[in-house]
Design an enzyme around this catalytic site. Structure first.
Site, PDB file in Angstrom:
ATOM      1  N   LYS A   1       0.813  -1.220   0.000  1.00  0.00           N
ATOM      2  CA  LYS A   1       0.000   0.000   0.000  1.00  0.00           C
ATOM      3  C   LYS A   1       0.846   1.268   0.000  1.00  0.00           C
ATOM      4  O   LYS A   1       0.436   2.292  -0.537  1.00  0.00           O
ATOM      5  CB  LYS A   1      -0.907   0.018   1.235  1.00  0.00           C
ATOM      6  CG  LYS A   1      -2.009  -0.978   1.160  1.00  0.00           C
ATOM      7  CD  LYS A   1      -2.980  -0.838   2.301  1.00  0.00           C
ATOM      8  CE  LYS A   1      -3.977  -1.971   2.207  1.00  0.00           C
ATOM      9  NZ  LYS A   1      -5.244  -1.676   2.826  1.00  0.00           N
TER      10      LYS A   1
ATOM     11  N   GLY B   1      -8.130  -5.805   3.156  1.00  0.00           N
ATOM     12  CA  GLY B   1      -9.452  -6.167   3.657  1.00  0.00           C
ATOM     13  C   GLY B   1      -9.700  -5.665   5.065  1.00  0.00           C
ATOM     14  O   GLY B   1     -10.441  -6.257   5.835  1.00  0.00           O
ATOM     15  N   GLY B   2      -9.057  -4.548   5.421  1.00  0.00           N
ATOM     16  CA  GLY B   2      -9.286  -3.965   6.735  1.00  0.00           C
ATOM     17  C   GLY B   2      -8.368  -4.530   7.804  1.00  0.00           C
ATOM     18  O   GLY B   2      -8.324  -4.021   8.921  1.00  0.00           O
TER      19      GLY B   2
ATOM     20  N   LYS C   1     -17.600  -4.945   2.316  1.00  0.00           N
ATOM     21  CA  LYS C   1     -18.706  -4.316   1.598  1.00  0.00           C
ATOM     22  C   LYS C   1     -19.954  -5.197   1.692  1.00  0.00           C
ATOM     23  O   LYS C   1     -19.851  -6.425   1.627  1.00  0.00           O
ATOM     24  CB  LYS C   1     -18.317  -4.114   0.135  1.00  0.00           C
ATOM     25  CG  LYS C   1     -17.139  -3.157  -0.032  1.00  0.00           C
ATOM     26  CD  LYS C   1     -16.502  -3.288  -1.404  1.00  0.00           C
ATOM     27  CE  LYS C   1     -15.267  -2.408  -1.491  1.00  0.00           C
ATOM     28  NZ  LYS C   1     -14.467  -2.709  -2.697  1.00  0.00           N
TER      29      LYS C   1
ATOM     30  N   GLU D   1      -2.039   7.700   8.010  1.00  0.00           N
ATOM     31  CA  GLU D   1      -2.863   8.396   7.042  1.00  0.00           C
ATOM     32  C   GLU D   1      -3.964   9.116   7.801  1.00  0.00           C
ATOM     33  O   GLU D   1      -4.489   8.589   8.782  1.00  0.00           O
ATOM     34  CB  GLU D   1      -3.468   7.389   6.055  1.00  0.00           C
ATOM     35  CG  GLU D   1      -3.691   7.925   4.669  1.00  0.00           C
ATOM     36  CD  GLU D   1      -4.012   6.815   3.671  1.00  0.00           C
ATOM     37  OE1 GLU D   1      -3.199   6.563   2.777  1.00  0.00           O
ATOM     38  OE2 GLU D   1      -5.084   6.185   3.822  1.00  0.00           O
TER      39      GLU D   1
ATOM     40  N   GLU E   1      -6.458   2.543  -2.667  1.00  0.00           N
ATOM     41  CA  GLU E   1      -5.611   1.463  -3.179  1.00  0.00           C
ATOM     42  C   GLU E   1      -6.143   0.969  -4.512  1.00  0.00           C
ATOM     43  O   GLU E   1      -7.228   1.351  -4.930  1.00  0.00           O
ATOM     44  CB  GLU E   1      -5.526   0.306  -2.183  1.00  0.00           C
ATOM     45  CG  GLU E   1      -6.850  -0.363  -1.897  1.00  0.00           C
ATOM     46  CD  GLU E   1      -6.708  -1.548  -0.931  1.00  0.00           C
ATOM     47  OE1 GLU E   1      -5.726  -2.301  -1.049  1.00  0.00           O
ATOM     48  OE2 GLU E   1      -7.570  -1.714  -0.062  1.00  0.00           O
TER      49      GLU E   1
ATOM     50  N   ARG F   1      -7.593  -7.086  -9.760  1.00  0.00           N
ATOM     51  CA  ARG F   1      -8.317  -8.342 -10.004  1.00  0.00           C
ATOM     52  C   ARG F   1      -9.778  -8.044 -10.307  1.00  0.00           C
ATOM     53  O   ARG F   1     -10.212  -6.904 -10.232  1.00  0.00           O
ATOM     54  CB  ARG F   1      -8.242  -9.220  -8.763  1.00  0.00           C
ATOM     55  CG  ARG F   1      -8.697  -8.445  -7.525  1.00  0.00           C
ATOM     56  CD  ARG F   1      -8.836  -9.307  -6.303  1.00  0.00           C
ATOM     57  NE  ARG F   1      -8.907  -8.522  -5.096  1.00  0.00           N
ATOM     58  CZ  ARG F   1     -10.005  -7.969  -4.614  1.00  0.00           C
ATOM     59  NH1 ARG F   1     -11.140  -8.096  -5.263  1.00  0.00           N
ATOM     60  NH2 ARG F   1      -9.988  -7.275  -3.491  1.00  0.00           N
TER      61      ARG F   1
END
Lengths: 450, 176
Positions: free
Chosen positions: A116, A162-163, A235, A198, A287, A291
């Site tokens: 990242k 994915g967190g 999500k 961030e 990010e 895919r």
């Protein structure tokens, strides 16, 4: 020579990839775990081979086993789907060494995007807006950086996803702890302890741009998706287009996405994720997911473009069948993820036998799923049962169709997220499109979505 | 010409009552080959589904390989009528027999190196820690041991075959 595609995935996406291959006239070989030998995908594939035991690490996550199976069954291409091995540069390299086409970006692009911090640096260099932030070597620098950014800040693992590997810090007093814990957790979980800071945007919407490139210099975007209804960075509801942004903001996002695509000579499908600050209207790069995305159907429903087909063609060296001018967004599409999870017990997994499965039918309704009546939903994998998608000429119409479709969907034998999805779709905040990424968490914790 | 599973099962059932080792039938583009025991047909479809579809269709004592004029280069899914000779015999394990299955997907090698004698031969007595074969996964060699002492009765796969996870490899007889 007939193309033969090894499908290195399971569940609904394996069914989706096999279907796209069938229509292109490609043969398919599916690698399954012992628990998936009688899955829908196993029935649909040209051939099925058993990779290993039910646990993912013995089967779907074993790079060597997947490669060996693809080679031994004479496959010419390998589609990794999403999750599992889809972002593993070592699999992409292994395929290249064996002369098998990896249906994804180059190993170099995967390397550049897998971290990242370097993805962030790439974005910054290209003039793509990023959140204030950075990385630091020692405590003094960390503390100065945090002061510059302003609290709250997010401490993120460079190799997380994915967190996972993220910590939210509200005050300077908590920073030192969070920094060292995040760093050691990242080292343990991802094999690299690099972390960075961030700025945390409290009220943000998650908006992402779909990109598609081929080996003939074509790179296009297919509009955006909004995925602000999330829980623990997962999500739950996605839609296209986003009704939250204006034309100028959309332009910033799509232009930024195409700059990144051009820089990486991007081939295939990719998603460039952004956070949109609802207070300031600022856009910040998050990010790139290199895919096929779970939520790709909403883009397909509004553009009429089969993304998996284009992805396969692009990977195999064919030119994609569309240009930027062919891409028009028509109407509005919404997707909900139906999962084997209990909303009343903190979304705990609820595997078991699906005794009743009666999906809704009607115009503007699509279901991507691997479930059938009598299917024994295994406890070993992701809880996704299906993606219910509705289309309407506008957002309100798509929402109305989704309400009806969810009401008509009869599922029995296992507890699913269906009641939660109905509450989300019926919530005034969802109808008014004011939800941000923490709304669902708050609504679930409160028990009453507002 | 086509033949359905029921017809196929009927043929096998008839044959099962007779004393034979190999049976071939050819008409037009239809070819049926049925064998008993370990006999292999050169035209048998290369790869073998681990749990043959012919099971449960009264195949006791027989194994079936059926090909059409242009054999598909890819073996049909287990629901289609293709199963290797070896696999069917799994159903007829004698009371004193047990299976050694593949612990992983890979390439089966019966010998330590090409040209060398096989680790084991039918009729041979082995100890539980005896190496029976090698499964190669991306150049990594994994030896498979018997797990239980016994006599090698049948080898169910051929050298160089792709074997799947959990696929039966050997039938052993328990040492009385």
């Amino acid at each position: 020579m007939t193309c033969r595609v090894f499908v290195a995935n399971r569940g609904e996406i394996a069914v989706r990839i096999i279907e796209a291959c069938d229509r292109l006239g490609y043969e398919t070989v599916l690698g399954v775990s012992r628990a998936d030998r009688s899955s829908l995908a196993a029935r649909r594939a040209g051939r099925t081979v058993v990779l290993g035991g039910p646990q993912s690490r013995e089967s779907y996550l074993s790079v060597d086993t997947v490669l060996h199976a693809a080679i031994a069954t004479g496959c010419t291409a390998l589609h990794p789907g999403y999750g599992f091995l889809s972002e593993r540069p070592d699999l992409a390299r292994g395929c290249a060494e064996e002369g098998i086409v990896f249906v994804g970006p180059s190993p170099e692009a995967l390397d550049a995007l897998g971290d990242k911090l370097s993805a962030r640096a790439l974005a910054k260099r290209l003039g793509v807006p990023v959140s204030p932030g950075g990385t630091a070597e020692n405590w003094e620098e960390v503390s100065r950086l945090a002061d510059d950014i302003g609290f709250p800040v997010l401490v993120k693992a460079a190799y997380g996803g994915g967190g996972r590997g993220m910590k939210l810090v509200h005050t300077a007093a908590d920073l030192a702890d969070a920094w060292s814990v995040a760093s050691s957790e990242a080292a343990a979980a991802f094999g690299d302890g690099t972390v960075f800071l961030e700025r945390y945007v409290t009220d943000a919407k998650h908006i992402e741009v779909q990109i598609l490139g081929d080996r003939h210099g074509n790179q296009i975007h297919l509009g955006e998706r909004e995925c602000s209804v999330q829980y623990r960075y997962q999500k739950v509801v996605e839609e296209s287009p986003s009704s939250s942004i204006d034309g100028a903001t959309r332009e910033v996002m799509t232009t930024s996405a195409l700059k990144i695509a051009a820089e990486l000579d991007y081939v295939g499908l990719g998603t460039v994720e952004f956070l949109y600050n609802v207070e300031t209207g600022d856009v910040a790069f998050l990010e790139v997911n290199p895919r096929l995305q779970v939520e790709h159907p909403v883009t397909e429903q509004v553009t009429g473009i089969d993304l998996v087909r284009q992805q396969l063609l692009a990977a195999l060296g064919e030119p994609i069948e569309i240009t930027q001018n062919d891409v028009t967004v028509d109407g509005h599409a919404i997707e909900v993820r139906i999962t084997a999870q209990d909303p009343d017990r903190g979304l705990a997994p609820t595997p078991g036998t699906v005794a009743v499965w009666r999906p809704p039918v009607g115009g503007g309704i699509r279901l991507d799923s691997h479930i059938f009546e009598g299917y024994d939903f295994p406890p070993f994998y992701d809880a996704l049962m299906g993606k219910l998608v509705t289309w309407g000429p506008d957002r309100a119409a798509a929402v109305t169709r989704m309400k009806g479709a969810l009401d008509d969907f009869v599922i029995g034998g296992v507890i699913t997220s269906q009641p939660l999805l109905r509450r989300i779709i019926a919530a005034p905040a969802f109808a008014a499109n004011t939800v941000t990424t923490h709304w669902l968490g708050d609504a679930i914790l409160d028990g009453v979505p507002s | 010409m086509d033949i359905d599973l029921e017809e196929l099962a009927a043929i096998i059932e008839l044959l099962d009552k007779t004393d034979f080792t190999q049976f071939r039938f050819e008409k037009g583009d239809l070819r049926i080959a049925v064998s008993r025991g370990e006999a292999l047909f050169p035209q048998a479809i290369g790869s073998i589904a681990p749990e043959g579809a012919v099971r449960g269709h009264g195949t006791a004592g027989a194994a079936v390989a059926s090909t059409v004029a242009a054999p598909a280069s890819i073996a049909p899914s287990p629901s289609a009528a293709a199963a290797g000779p070896a696999v069917a015999s799994v159903d007829e394990l004698a009371a004193d027999e047990f299976l050694v299955r593949s612990p992983m997907l890979g390439t089966f090698y019966s010998a330590p190196k090409p040209g060398e004698p096989a680790f084991v031969q039918p009729g041979e007595d082995v100890q539980s820690d005896a190496v029976l074969c090698i499964i190669e996964v991306m150049k990594l060699m994994n030896s498979v041991s018997a797990g239980e002492a016994g006599t090698i009765r049948r080898v169910l796969v051929r050298d160089g075959d792709l074997v799947e996870y959990d696929q039966p490899l050997f039938v052993l007889g328990r040492t009385p």
